[in-house]
Design a protein around this motif. Structure first.
Motif, PDB file in Angstrom:
ATOM      1  N   SER A  61       3.923  28.492  21.992  1.00 39.64           N
ATOM      2  CA  SER A  61       2.627  28.955  21.504  1.00 39.64           C
ATOM      3  C   SER A  61       1.551  28.614  22.526  1.00 39.64           C
ATOM      4  O   SER A  61       1.626  27.580  23.200  1.00 39.64           O
ATOM      5  CB  SER A  61       2.274  28.304  20.170  1.00 39.64           C
ATOM      6  OG  SER A  61       0.972  28.710  19.744  1.00 39.64           O
ATOM      7  N   GLN A 193      -6.873  39.910  17.698  1.00 38.09           N
ATOM      8  CA  GLN A 193      -5.433  39.630  17.746  1.00 38.09           C
ATOM      9  C   GLN A 193      -4.896  39.126  16.415  1.00 38.09           C
ATOM     10  O   GLN A 193      -3.706  39.287  16.125  1.00 38.09           O
ATOM     11  CB  GLN A 193      -5.131  38.611  18.857  1.00 38.09           C
ATOM     12  CG  GLN A 193      -5.510  39.070  20.252  1.00 38.09           C
ATOM     13  CD  GLN A 193      -4.824  40.356  20.644  1.00 38.09           C
ATOM     14  OE1 GLN A 193      -3.657  40.582  20.333  1.00 38.09           O
ATOM     15  NE2 GLN A 193      -5.558  41.237  21.324  1.00 38.09           N
ATOM     16  N   ALA A 196      -1.438  37.283  15.815  1.00 41.55           N
ATOM     17  CA  ALA A 196      -0.726  37.384  17.099  1.00 41.55           C
ATOM     18  C   ALA A 196      -1.350  36.508  18.176  1.00 41.55           C
ATOM     19  O   ALA A 196      -0.741  36.312  19.237  1.00 41.55           O
ATOM     20  CB  ALA A 196      -0.703  38.832  17.583  1.00 41.55           C
ATOM     21  N   TYR A 197      -2.555  35.948  17.903  1.00 44.30           N
ATOM     22  CA  TYR A 197      -3.185  35.119  18.936  1.00 44.30           C
ATOM     23  C   TYR A 197      -2.277  33.951  19.312  1.00 44.30           C
ATOM     24  O   TYR A 197      -1.729  33.260  18.452  1.00 44.30           O
ATOM     25  CB  TYR A 197      -4.540  34.567  18.467  1.00 44.30           C
ATOM     26  CG  TYR A 197      -5.245  33.825  19.590  1.00 44.30           C
ATOM     27  CD1 TYR A 197      -6.031  34.501  20.500  1.00 44.30           C
ATOM     28  CD2 TYR A 197      -5.046  32.455  19.768  1.00 44.30           C
ATOM     29  CE1 TYR A 197      -6.637  33.842  21.554  1.00 44.30           C
ATOM     30  CE2 TYR A 197      -5.641  31.789  20.830  1.00 44.30           C
ATOM     31  CZ  TYR A 197      -6.429  32.487  21.720  1.00 44.30           C
ATOM     32  OH  TYR A 197      -7.008  31.833  22.780  1.00 44.30           O
ATOM     33  N   THR A 199       0.533  34.184  20.882  1.00 40.21           N
ATOM     34  CA  THR A 199       1.924  34.620  21.005  1.00 40.21           C
ATOM     35  C   THR A 199       2.078  35.470  22.269  1.00 40.21           C
ATOM     36  O   THR A 199       1.076  35.876  22.877  1.00 40.21           O
ATOM     37  CB  THR A 199       2.351  35.453  19.786  1.00 40.21           C
ATOM     38  OG1 THR A 199       1.640  36.711  19.816  1.00 40.21           O
ATOM     39  CG2 THR A 199       2.048  34.724  18.488  1.00 40.21           C
ATOM     40  N   PRO A 200       3.306  35.796  22.682  1.00 38.30           N
ATOM     41  CA  PRO A 200       3.471  36.647  23.863  1.00 38.30           C
ATOM     42  C   PRO A 200       2.772  37.996  23.741  1.00 38.30           C
ATOM     43  O   PRO A 200       2.273  38.529  24.735  1.00 38.30           O
ATOM     44  CB  PRO A 200       4.992  36.813  23.963  1.00 38.30           C
ATOM     45  CG  PRO A 200       5.536  35.564  23.352  1.00 38.30           C
ATOM     46  CD  PRO A 200       4.606  35.257  22.215  1.00 38.30           C
ATOM     47  N   SER A 201       2.696  38.544  22.525  1.00 38.08           N
ATOM     48  CA  SER A 201       2.034  39.841  22.360  1.00 38.08           C
ATOM     49  C   SER A 201       0.527  39.716  22.260  1.00 38.08           C
ATOM     50  O   SER A 201      -0.215  40.615  22.675  1.00 38.08           O
ATOM     51  CB  SER A 201       2.573  40.549  21.115  1.00 38.08           C
ATOM     52  OG  SER A 201       2.272  39.806  19.939  1.00 38.08           O
ATOM     53  N   GLY A 202       0.048  38.590  21.726  1.00 37.05           N
ATOM     54  CA  GLY A 202      -1.388  38.424  21.522  1.00 37.05           C
ATOM     55  C   GLY A 202      -2.110  37.726  22.645  1.00 37.05           C
ATOM     56  O   GLY A 202      -3.325  37.860  22.795  1.00 37.05           O
ATOM     57  N   GLY A 203      -1.378  36.952  23.455  1.00 36.11           N
ATOM     58  CA  GLY A 203      -1.994  36.269  24.577  1.00 36.11           C
ATOM     59  C   GLY A 203      -3.032  35.246  24.166  1.00 36.11           C
ATOM     60  O   GLY A 203      -2.977  34.678  23.067  1.00 36.11           O
ATOM     61  N   GLN A 214       0.771  36.468  32.757  1.00 35.46           N
ATOM     62  CA  GLN A 214       1.860  37.050  31.982  1.00 35.46           C
ATOM     63  C   GLN A 214       2.659  35.933  31.314  1.00 35.46           C
ATOM     64  O   GLN A 214       2.661  34.789  31.776  1.00 35.46           O
ATOM     65  CB  GLN A 214       2.787  37.895  32.860  1.00 35.46           C
ATOM     66  CG  GLN A 214       3.496  37.121  33.953  1.00 35.46           C
ATOM     67  CD  GLN A 214       4.443  37.988  34.768  1.00 35.46           C
ATOM     68  OE1 GLN A 214       4.776  39.098  34.402  1.00 35.46           O
ATOM     69  NE2 GLN A 214       4.892  37.472  35.909  1.00 35.46           N
ATOM     70  N   TRP A 215       3.301  36.298  30.221  1.00 36.38           N
ATOM     71  CA  TRP A 215       4.175  35.380  29.503  1.00 36.38           C
ATOM     72  C   TRP A 215       5.467  36.121  29.219  1.00 36.38           C
ATOM     73  O   TRP A 215       5.493  37.074  28.441  1.00 36.38           O
ATOM     74  CB  TRP A 215       3.494  34.923  28.216  1.00 36.38           C
ATOM     75  CG  TRP A 215       4.296  33.972  27.376  1.00 36.38           C
ATOM     76  CD1 TRP A 215       5.547  33.470  27.632  1.00 36.38           C
ATOM     77  CD2 TRP A 215       3.889  33.392  26.126  1.00 36.38           C
ATOM     78  NE1 TRP A 215       5.947  32.620  26.629  1.00 36.38           N
ATOM     79  CE2 TRP A 215       4.952  32.555  25.695  1.00 36.38           C
ATOM     80  CE3 TRP A 215       2.750  33.510  25.346  1.00 36.38           C
ATOM     81  CZ2 TRP A 215       4.881  31.847  24.496  1.00 36.38           C
ATOM     82  CZ3 TRP A 215       2.672  32.799  24.160  1.00 36.38           C
ATOM     83  CH2 TRP A 215       3.731  31.976  23.745  1.00 36.38           C
ATOM     84  N   LYS A 216       6.509  35.691  29.888  1.00 38.59           N
ATOM     85  CA  LYS A 216       7.833  36.255  29.679  1.00 38.59           C
ATOM     86  C   LYS A 216       8.613  35.278  28.805  1.00 38.59           C
ATOM     87  O   LYS A 216       9.077  34.243  29.292  1.00 38.59           O
ATOM     88  CB  LYS A 216       8.561  36.459  31.006  1.00 38.59           C
ATOM     89  CG  LYS A 216       7.863  37.396  31.977  1.00 38.59           C
ATOM     90  CD  LYS A 216       8.640  37.468  33.293  1.00 38.59           C
ATOM     91  CE  LYS A 216       7.943  38.351  34.306  1.00 38.59           C
ATOM     92  NZ  LYS A 216       8.678  38.369  35.611  1.00 38.59           N
TER      93      LYS A 216
END
Length: 541
Positions: A61, A193, A196-197, A199-203, A214-216
């Motif tokens: 997170s 967001q 989703a804040y 998270t990988p999708s929310g950044g 980026q977050w992989k």
């Protein structure tokens, strides 16, 4: 039990799951009872390019409300600013805001002008109010709600001022606002967001010296330099930091040896002796907030007699334990919390520390206490976990110590999942007298940790322990404006804790920074967990 307490446990047990017995290396006396460790490395000579940084596992997170472990804190601290800022030596000063107590129950936060989020939006009081209230939101279900239990209201007063009204005086809150509870995120972005804040999708959207690139998931988190960072003293020297989770110690050692990884804050000491022999890296020992404890979880049984707890403490060979488990990179506790937590009034803490005896092993005295308590042959049950190497090692050591003074010590083996439940489920602790952990407070004040287990009904008080004098001292410390007097109250509480031993301190581990010799500037203290000091990381020459 609060969500925050549950997160503490998961973090700690995840860490222990990675640890294995270290071979004997540096002699323990090098680290024992030495509360004067260096908090930093030499200043960097110039900028550097991409730096590969290892975490003990992948990040789960980037939301400060849900961050309470080494990987999350390390990454968030590099990207996000708190209202107050922890210095490498633990001192606390202005971060995004200058904090003043207008009265003992009124806090004013004057925001630094000209601060912008990565997307260019200006920081305003609305972002601060939103971020602080979000920490207590049931919908967010964060880990820091209890930090604000004395707060009556938080309101914006113009664009760059926030006022906090308190129900009772609270001088601990300033420290908490230098840690994850005080991290400010952008209201507009976070509302967009939603869940989703972080998270990988929310950044994420913060104001810090590095911004998320980026977050992989399962691979890496990349952050790049924020060239418009508001604080010129912390404009980053590294162009990019690539955070990678590496759980296997052999793989980490190999990556450090080859230069595939440039640095890490070590949370598993099983490879420490080998790392000290590598020619291309340097290991720095610095002050820490961590303390390794033997938790007394049941005061209704044999351990309810303080003489038995004192006997167990006297029976434990801390020097041998530190040499074996920490390769000497720890101190024998004279007080209840690591000296790395002395973030203020250090002279008062140091004098108190120096006056306290070193807890040496004394089996004869321990046996006398057991006889006086009428505890010869009585049974204590210590939880262990063969799937968690450090837990098993410490449990075995405590069993041997207990048996050596006449107690019938039995080990109760549980799975890693059930070991976690000891911290979260009272039913899981039924029939268990004690178990071990390593834990820390949010900022450099012994009370930040002592309060969680020595005050009734707090997050880590599993046994129902209560000493009204300790509770009164810690409550008085929380309400005390004078730092020296607050330190004196802390010390008085610590001395009583060391007498009562609701938890038995075993070792005060060092912060261990492993860094490629081409780099310098990073702190060798626990500041990396809360403050943006990786911005100082740069070329050594």
């Amino acid at each position: 039990m609060t969500g925050r307490a549950r997160r503490v446990v998961i973090a700690l047990v995840a860490l222990l799951a990675l640890a294995a017995l270290a071979g004997c290396g540096r002699n323990a006396s090098a680290g024992v009872s030495n509360p004067t460790l260096a908090a930093g490395t030499t200043a960097a000579k110039g900028p550097t390019g991409t730096v590969a940084w290892a975490l003990y596992r992948d990040v789960n997170s980037l939301d400060p409300a849900h961050a309470f472990d080494y990987p999350e804190n390390t990454v968030i601290a590099s990207m996000c600013d708190a209202l107050q800022r922890q210095e490498p030596d633990g001192a606390i000063g202005p971060g995004l805001a200058k904090l003043t107590y207008r009265t003992p129950t009124e806090i004013v936060l004057a925001l630094h002008p000209g601060v912008r989020f990565w997307d260019g939006r200006p920081l305003t009081s609305a972002d601060v109010v939103y971020s602080l209230k979000r920490q207590t939101s049931p919908q967010v279900a964060g880990f820091y709600g209890t930090v604000f239990d004395r707060v009556k209201s938080i309101r914006a007063v113009g664009q760059l001022k926030v006022e906090i009204a308190l129900r009772r005086p609270d001088y601990w809150l300033a420290g908490e606002l230098s840690a994850m509870p005080g991290v400010i995120i952008e209201k507009h972005y976070a509302e967009q967001q939603g869940r989703a804040y972080g998270t990988p999708s929310g950044g994420a959207m913060c104001t810090g010296p590095f911004e998320l690139k980026q977050w992989k998931p399962g691979a890496e988190v990349d952050v790049v330099a924020n060239r418009h960072y508001w604080d010129p003293a912390l404009r980053p020297l590294a162009s990019e930091i690539r955070f990678e989770g590496i759980s296997d110690t052999a793989a980490l050692t190999a990556a450090l040896r080859t230069g595939a990884i440039d640095g890490t804050y070590l949370t598993d000491t099983s490879n420490l002796a080998e790392l000290r022999t590598l020619t291309n890296v340097r290991v720095y020992d610095g002050p820490s907030f961590d303390t390794d404890y033997f938790i007394v979880s049941d005061l209704k049984g044999v351990l309810g007699d303080v003489r038995v707890r004192r006997a167990l403490s006297l029976a434990f060979n801390r020097t041998g334990y530190i040499d074996t488990v920490y390769d000497g990179a720890a101190q024998i506790p004279r007080l209840s919390v690591n000296p790395g937590t002395w973030g203020f009034a250090r002279g008062a803490f140091r004098r108190a520390w120096d006056r306290q005896p070193i807890p040496h092993q004394n089996l004869a005295a321990a046996r006398r206490l057991i006889r006086a308590a009428g505890a010869n042959g009585k049974t204590i049950v210590i939880a262990t976990c063969s799937g968690l190497a450090s837990v098993a090692t410490e449990a075995n050591a405590w069993q041997a110590a207990a048996q050596s003074i006449g107690l019938d010590a039995q080990l109760h083996n549980v799975s890693p999942e059930d070991y976690i439940a000891l911290f979260t489920d009272p039913g899981a602790r039924k029939g268990i007298d004690a178990f071990s952990t390593t834990t820390y407070g949010d900022y450099a004040d012994p009370a930040a940790l002592d309060a969680t287990y020595a005050i009734p009904h707090q997050s880590q008080n599993f046994s129902g322990y209560s000493n009204p004098r300790i509770t009164d001292m810690l409550d008085s410390a929380r309400a005390e404006a004078n730092p020296r007097r607050r330190a004196e109250l802390d010390v008085a509480a610590e001395r009583l804790i060391m007498r009562d031993l609701p938890w038995i301190p075993v070792a005060d581990p060092d912060t261990l920074l492993v860094l490629n010799r081409r780099l310098t500037g990073a702190p060798s203290s626990f500041a990396y967990m809360q403050a943006p000091w990786l911005a100082r990381l740069g070329a050594a020459g």
